[in-house]
Design an enzyme around this catalytic site. Sequence first.
Site, short mmCIF file in Angstrom:
data_model
loop_
_atom_site.label_atom_id
_atom_site.label_comp_id
_atom_site.label_asym_id
_atom_site.label_seq_id
_atom_site.Cartn_x
_atom_site.Cartn_y
_atom_site.Cartn_z
N TYR A 1 -13.77 -6.85 27.75
CA TYR A 1 -14.03 -6.79 29.20
C TYR A 1 -13.22 -5.67 29.84
CZ TYR A 1 -14.23 -8.24 34.09
OH TYR A 1 -14.41 -8.28 35.46
N SER B 1 -12.08 -3.51 37.43
CA SER B 1 -11.22 -4.70 37.42
C SER B 1 -9.77 -4.29 37.24
CB SER B 1 -11.62 -5.65 36.28
OG SER B 1 -10.67 -6.67 36.12
#
Length: 308
Positions: A200, A187
Amino acid sequence: MDLGEVFLVSLGGAVLLFCARKLLGVTQQLFPKTWYPVPKSFFSSLGEWAVITGGSEGIGRAYAFELARHGLNIIIISRNLAKLETAAKEIGETTGKEVRVIVADFTKDDIYEHIEENLAGLNVGVLVNNVGILPSHTLCKLLDIEDLEQRITSVINCNVKGLTKMCRIVLPRMEERGKGLILNMSSGVAGVPCPLYTMYGASKLFVERFSRSLQAEYKSKGIIIQAVIPFGVSTAMTSFQKPDMVTLTPEEFVRTSLDYVLVGDRTHGSISHQILGWILQAIPIQILHSEVMQEKLAEFVNKSVNGN
């Protein structure tokens, strides 16, 4: 020429070479089709099957469709049987390829024997480790996450352990055949330490470092392992934000990302996301970590999630 002049000329030459190398890297990232064209038969030449985790919707579903169009049979893995069956039917009817489903919840520990049994004997040429979860539906600080203890376990199991175990299952056969492609979804928020995405972002940084190190270990075996590092993609995870020049549809992102498979061990997967990556790296960390920035980011993201 005295010693001082020799030093300055050598230094200038080294700077020019460094800049030229950086410029070459920029052009390669912006124009992958020119520098690293992917042959039409490339994906189907790797094996008969592609395995996609989190393949029932979003980016995973788009990878399944696109790889089927490139001639591979598809195995999609997710926890929702109804969504899997719907996606499998659509992919099969659209592309004419065989599509199988495996039901598995990657937040759990006891799924891998079942997955391995279903993949036994198959010539898997492509693995897309796409499955991943956020620790919270809203953006917040670590201690504000609901059911934090359970979410810690779930995020690590899904985002870290799942990818590692899937590589362990698929890599041995790829090594035996001397070919294969593994795409691991990271990401853009892993590019810098990112408050409010703490758990995350850290899990996705693991994906990038794991992928690049694994590529160094197995590149000589003919296997391509790449970390794919997107920013905005309109999926359930991003509350289906309206697509624009920066936020791409899953189909748009997947089509462009597959143009980058020969570029190197990491890619942002599109020109716009590559530029965003450079911009993020240029922002002083003090600004990104300021309380004001955290408040504005949380307000913007949570409004998007709540549809306000």
